[in-house]
Design an enzyme around this catalytic site. Sequence first.
Site, PDB file in Angstrom:
ATOM      1  N   ASP A 206       0.856  -1.182   0.000  1.00  0.00           N
ATOM      2  CA  ASP A 206       0.000   0.000   0.000  1.00  0.00           C
ATOM      3  C   ASP A 206       0.892   1.232   0.000  1.00  0.00           C
ATOM      4  OD1 ASP A 206      -2.309   1.891   0.655  1.00  0.00           O
ATOM      5  OD2 ASP A 206      -3.319  -0.045   0.768  1.00  0.00           O
ATOM      6  N   HIS A 256     -13.201  -1.537  -8.007  1.00  0.00           N
ATOM      7  CA  HIS A 256     -14.459  -0.780  -8.140  1.00  0.00           C
ATOM      8  C   HIS A 256     -14.251   0.719  -7.923  1.00  0.00           C
ATOM      9  CE1 HIS A 256     -15.903  -0.886  -3.630  1.00  0.00           C
ATOM     10  NE2 HIS A 256     -14.627  -0.569  -3.733  1.00  0.00           N
TER      11      HIS A 256
END
EC number: 2.1.1.-
Length: 357
Positions: A206, A256
């Site tokens: 991340d 998404h």
Amino acid sequence: MLTKRRMKFQYISCLAWLAHYDIFHLVPRDKNISYADLARAAGVPEQRLKSILRMAMTSSLFREHPNGTDVGHSAVSALLASDDDAYSYATYMCSKTAPMAMSMTEAHKRWGASTRTNETAYNVAFNTDLPFFDYLAQNKARMDEFARYMRSVRSSETVALKHLISGVDWESIPAGGMLVDVGGSTGGAAIALAQAYPHIRFTVQDLPENVETGEKAAAASLPADIASRLTFQAHDFTLPQPVRAADAYLLRMILHDWPDEQAVKILRNIVTAMDETKSRLFIMDTVLPKPGSVPISVERIARARDLTMIQSFNSKERELDEWKDLITAADPRLQLIGVTQPFGSAMSILEIQLSAK
């Protein structure tokens, strides 16, 4: 029908007002308080307070004593008063989600069918030229609010980590095999998997601030047998994947957030690192149901999530055919070999491998 819809807008307005004036925390947890005393504590007119609270009570927020002069907590309002994450979910819905939704028309008037991440309803609502996450990053309070909101979202049974743990045959990864959690935040998913599958090693990727937070928390709280199998790595998934030939790559609740063009790029960055003889890619995300194929209450929630993606990122939730098209666009060698929706999960798991052709 229209009258019922009006009630929902009024409920949101009441929730926002009550949160703004800190009514949830001014009402004592374990006893009632008079409307007069509560109004004085909040610095608001008593009659206005009474009207708003009584509307909120029709949706199980707070309760009025039979004497008509005192108010106390209901089970729902007590939860919001005591749980910071649940409270942040409610306030985020009022302060961010509702303004975004009401700005969708204006965004389309300005930018039409744009898929640029800084030409969204969010940009209209908050008068910024920055994409969603860049705007958040400018202000620590906004970042903290969003983090609490996401913790509340992820605590929902429908997105619980147990569905990831049980939804894939992780035993098929060989002993000592590597799973890379791409965009894995502070490591929650990887830690849950590491606890359930002691034969797998994990790399959590991340942005640097999330990696630093996750690394510190893991070092402070995890037993050695789990911490020793967990590595944190700063990585931007819009850049090429640095861990090559892993046994598995995971994208959970990532794609998404991105329009097709960027989602294809994210996938391609992983494809370049995959080994066609062993690597698999797992995407855990919503697969939108076909209209009428599930109960309307289930479909309504999925459609609401789809609109939230449009309003926030100019992205979308995808139907299965759209997922197939996205995967093929990333690389024709990618083969979708399985789609599983664990019982009770709002998300499905797509299993993908790289063919030799």
